[in-house]
Each structure stands twice: as C-alpha cells, then as structure tokens.
Design an enzyme around this catalytic site. Sequence first.
Site, PDB file in Angstrom:
ATOM      1  N   GLU A  91      32.310  51.277  30.319  1.00  0.00           N
ATOM      2  CA  GLU A  91      32.568  52.614  29.785  1.00  0.00           C
ATOM      3  C   GLU A  91      32.349  52.714  28.279  1.00  0.00           C
ATOM      4  OE1 GLU A  91      36.525  53.286  31.227  1.00  0.00           O
ATOM      5  OE2 GLU A  91      35.812  54.199  33.083  1.00  0.00           O
ATOM      6  N   GLU A 122      37.602  31.935  41.554  1.00  0.00           N
ATOM      7  CA  GLU A 122      38.663  32.048  40.555  1.00  0.00           C
ATOM      8  C   GLU A 122      39.275  30.698  40.222  1.00  0.00           C
ATOM      9  OE1 GLU A 122      42.927  32.951  42.304  1.00  0.00           O
ATOM     10  OE2 GLU A 122      41.549  34.584  42.791  1.00  0.00           O
TER      11      GLU A 122
END
Length: 315
Positions: A91, A122
């Site tokens: 963004e 992860e």
Amino acid sequence: MTAPREPRPDLDALATEAYRPELAGIDRLPTLELATLMNAEDATVPAAVAACLPQLAAAIDAAAPRMADGGRLVYAGAGTAGRLGVLDASECPPTFNTAPGTVVGLVAGGPSALVTAVEGAEDDAGLAAADLDELGLTPADTVVGVSASGRTPYAIGAVEHARRLGALTIGLAGNAGSPLGAAAEHRIEVVTGPEVITGSTRLKAGTAQKLVLNMISTITMIRLGKTYGNLMVDVRASNAKLHARARRIVALATGAAQADVEAALTATGGEVKPAILTLLTPVDANEAARLLTDAGGHLRTALARTASAGPQPAP
C-alpha cells in the site's frame, strides 16, 4: 536451505495461546451475542498498542533517517504476520509514491504463501537469511520481524541475520519477553492476551500487528516529507479515485479554484506537491520540481525556502 528446527517453548506459556474456559460454549451463542463478544475483545487492542507507544516511537525515529538516506523498510514474518507485512508494503507506493522495493514484505514460503500455507517454511530460520540475501540487504536498511508468538524461527532468523549485516532491527511480537524481541535492537511487544478462539492469532494479535505496521509506515513517511500536514501530497494518481483525491488535496492545501487546480496538475504531470508549490508561489512547474528536489521532497521546506512565497495555509 533448511536450518535445524529448534525446540519451541510450551504453548501453555504463551499469552496468545492461553485457553479461556469461560468461552467454551461460544458455539452455542446466538450470532449477535457472539459478534458482540468478539467486538468487545477487539476493543481491547488499541489499549495494548498504546502501552507500547514509547518503544514504537523510538523504533520509528531510528528507522526514518535510514530511509531518508536511501535505506529500505523490510517486514519479515510467517502466516498472518507475514501477510500483514506484505499488505502494508504493497500500500505504500500508491499512498506515498514510494519507489518499488522501498518497502518490502517477506512472507515465509514466498508469494505462494500469501494464499496457501507452505508447510515448514515458518520453522526455517535459514530461509529468512536467504530471502534477505536475495534482497541485497545493507546496513542502511531496517528489518521488522513480525510474529504473534514472538518465537517464529523465520522472523527471528530474519532479525538475527539483518543484525549481523548491520541493518537496524525491530521485533514486533504478541508476547512479553519474546525471543524475537530479545534478538532485535528495538522490541515492540503488544500483549493482547488470549484469543476468543484459542490460538487463533489472526484475531486480536493480528489486529495489533496491523495497527503497529500502519504506524511504522505512516509515521516514517510523514518524517520523509510524504505528507503536508495531514494531506497525502505524494499520492500516486493511478486510477479515477486517486485522480479525484489528488485534485481535492491540492484544493485543500491551496484554497485554489478547481480550474486553477486542474491547470496546475496538468502542468506538473499530475504530481501533487509541485502543483501546490506553483499555486502558493510564483514559480512554474519546472522550478517547483527543482525546489522540491533541493528540499529532499519536503513541501513545507520548499515553501519556506521560496522567498517570495506568501502566507501558507497549514492543513
């Protein structure tokens, strides 16, 4: 590249994983009551973030000068934490007209992990190091490891590797005394407590992460001169909505008539900051661009340096 998996602490020791027996019957609640319960839980998140504001401010104050000197802001996490980092990074170009690659989101397992879980990613600290090496990380950069538990190997590995390379490091976790916080120079631990659904840290912990990432990117961009007051003067007008927003921002900053706003934006190729400068001072578009370059992109500084500029409305 797969690093050995380290033993993790017992889940019972983590506030984000705690079980709440008083909520054992929520699947029997009416929908409105269940929604009310979740809303009440969400309302506790801002207070948890507020408790960490001094640490957050210190981290931003350390990161902003590095970015002003050309450094990058890199988020690294797994699952929800990684996806939120990618969201915040994505963004920044349309909101603040940042160059591609200035704010980067890394998620364990790569882009495919944005929509599909990548098993074991992860747990691989070495994978984080490899991802940062692929970026060509430098000491000018800032790396923010994000993990609700504060013990995710990928996030910890990213921070540890970044620190070895001399980059600034920030650890954003959802539990106090976390390994991630200990690994980073700046520790931000937002303790939102047990979730409505035990261990579902996409809920309160994820909301807290979103709020903190909003502040890290937004306040850093304010420090870089990406706003004039509270106006997004570096907005990239890439669609009809943003074109309308650009016109409105110029009008709010200058008080100029719409015809003059349109003419200024046309002359500056749709760039908001030079358009404002041409309307508030007697300079043309080319001179406005030069003044802004000399001011490091800070509109307020460029206006102050323009000797003939009249009174400047403060948004």
